[in-house]
Design a protein around this motif. Structure first.
Motif, PDB file in Angstrom:
ATOM      1  N   MET A   1      -3.111  12.115   9.118  1.00 46.63           N
ATOM      2  CA  MET A   1      -2.452  12.868   7.569  1.00 46.63           C
ATOM      3  C   MET A   1      -0.591  11.741   8.349  1.00 46.63           C
ATOM      4  O   MET A   1       0.059  11.586   9.087  1.00 46.63           O
ATOM      5  N   ARG A   2      -0.219  11.669   6.697  1.00 47.82           N
ATOM      6  CA  ARG A   2       1.122  10.626   6.723  1.00 47.82           C
ATOM      7  C   ARG A   2       1.954  11.884   6.899  1.00 47.82           C
ATOM      8  O   ARG A   2       1.930  12.782   5.818  1.00 47.82           O
ATOM      9  N   VAL A   3       2.795  11.873   7.600  1.00 50.47           N
ATOM     10  CA  VAL A   3       3.770  12.822   7.676  1.00 50.47           C
ATOM     11  C   VAL A   3       4.901  12.421   7.505  1.00 50.47           C
ATOM     12  O   VAL A   3       5.465  11.342   7.855  1.00 50.47           O
ATOM     13  N   LEU A   4       6.323  12.908   6.534  1.00 50.71           N
ATOM     14  CA  LEU A   4       7.617  12.915   6.596  1.00 50.71           C
ATOM     15  C   LEU A   4       8.586  13.923   7.602  1.00 50.71           C
ATOM     16  O   LEU A   4       8.329  14.731   7.548  1.00 50.71           O
ATOM     17  N   PRO A  36       5.872   4.002  13.817  1.00 47.03           N
ATOM     18  CA  PRO A  36       5.730   4.762  12.157  1.00 47.03           C
ATOM     19  C   PRO A  36       6.100   3.964  11.806  1.00 47.03           C
ATOM     20  O   PRO A  36       6.144   2.742  11.527  1.00 47.03           O
ATOM     21  N   GLU A  37       5.543   4.489  10.160  1.00 49.65           N
ATOM     22  CA  GLU A  37       5.431   3.513   8.859  1.00 49.65           C
ATOM     23  C   GLU A  37       6.454   3.112   8.906  1.00 49.65           C
ATOM     24  O   GLU A  37       7.344   2.020   8.134  1.00 49.65           O
ATOM     25  N   ASP A  55       2.178   8.625  11.137  1.00 53.70           N
ATOM     26  CA  ASP A  55       0.924   8.979  11.125  1.00 53.70           C
ATOM     27  C   ASP A  55       0.598   9.864  11.704  1.00 53.70           C
ATOM     28  O   ASP A  55       0.580   9.853  13.325  1.00 53.70           O
ATOM     29  N   LEU A  56       0.417  11.112  11.465  1.00 52.34           N
ATOM     30  CA  LEU A  56       0.134  12.471  12.486  1.00 52.34           C
ATOM     31  C   LEU A  56      -1.251  12.864  12.518  1.00 52.34           C
ATOM     32  O   LEU A  56      -2.112  13.650  11.617  1.00 52.34           O
ATOM     33  N   GLN A  57      -2.304  11.860  13.552  1.00 53.31           N
ATOM     34  CA  GLN A  57      -4.066  12.053  13.746  1.00 53.31           C
ATOM     35  C   GLN A  57      -4.614  13.097  14.163  1.00 53.31           C
ATOM     36  O   GLN A  57      -5.086  14.018  13.581  1.00 53.31           O
ATOM     37  N   PRO A  81       3.833  17.012   4.671  1.00 50.88           N
ATOM     38  CA  PRO A  81       3.126  16.158   4.283  1.00 50.88           C
ATOM     39  C   PRO A  81       3.240  14.991   3.036  1.00 50.88           C
ATOM     40  O   PRO A  81       3.602  15.838   2.551  1.00 50.88           O
ATOM     41  N   VAL A  82       3.173  14.327   3.280  1.00 49.18           N
ATOM     42  CA  VAL A  82       3.466  13.106   1.941  1.00 49.18           C
ATOM     43  C   VAL A  82       2.630  12.303   2.149  1.00 49.18           C
ATOM     44  O   VAL A  82       1.714  11.717   2.663  1.00 49.18           O
TER      45      VAL A  82
END
Length: 98
Positions: A1-4, A36-37, A55-57, A81-82
């Motif tokens: 999950m993509r997170v900020l 990070p992305e 990405d918080l896998q 989450p973003v």
């Protein structure tokens, strides 16, 4: 999950880390771990702040993501989450077809 992850650095600890030249190494090491992305730096609420998208896998990665900032720089951290626009579109399509 993509997170900020928003990382707000304690001013006194960050000042010391800048003076002893450890801040760059701490942040660099954390970013190498997170892969990070994107990572941006600025000010929020009057504090030096990093905005890191990664990405918080697995939720078990949260401590390893946050601890360097907590321990070395006395940071306040939030994780949310973003989605990018493609994710939003896919979610809306799934909602509409459900």
């Amino acid at each position: 999950m993509r997170v900020l992850m928003t990382v707000q650095f304690d001013t006194e600890k960050a000042n010391r880390a800048i003076k002893d030249e450890s801040m760059g190494a701490t942040v660099r090491s954390a970013l190498e771990h997170l892969k990070p992305e994107a990572a941006y730096f600025g000010a929020k609420d009057g504090l030096r702040t990093a905005f890191i998208v990664f990405d918080l896998q697995n939720p078990t990665r949260i401590p390893s993501a946050a601890e360097p900032f907590f321990q070395e720089l006395g940071a306040r951290i939030s994780l949310i989450p973003v989605m990018d626009f493609n994710d939003v579109q896919a979610g809306l399509q799934a909602y509409g077809s459900g």
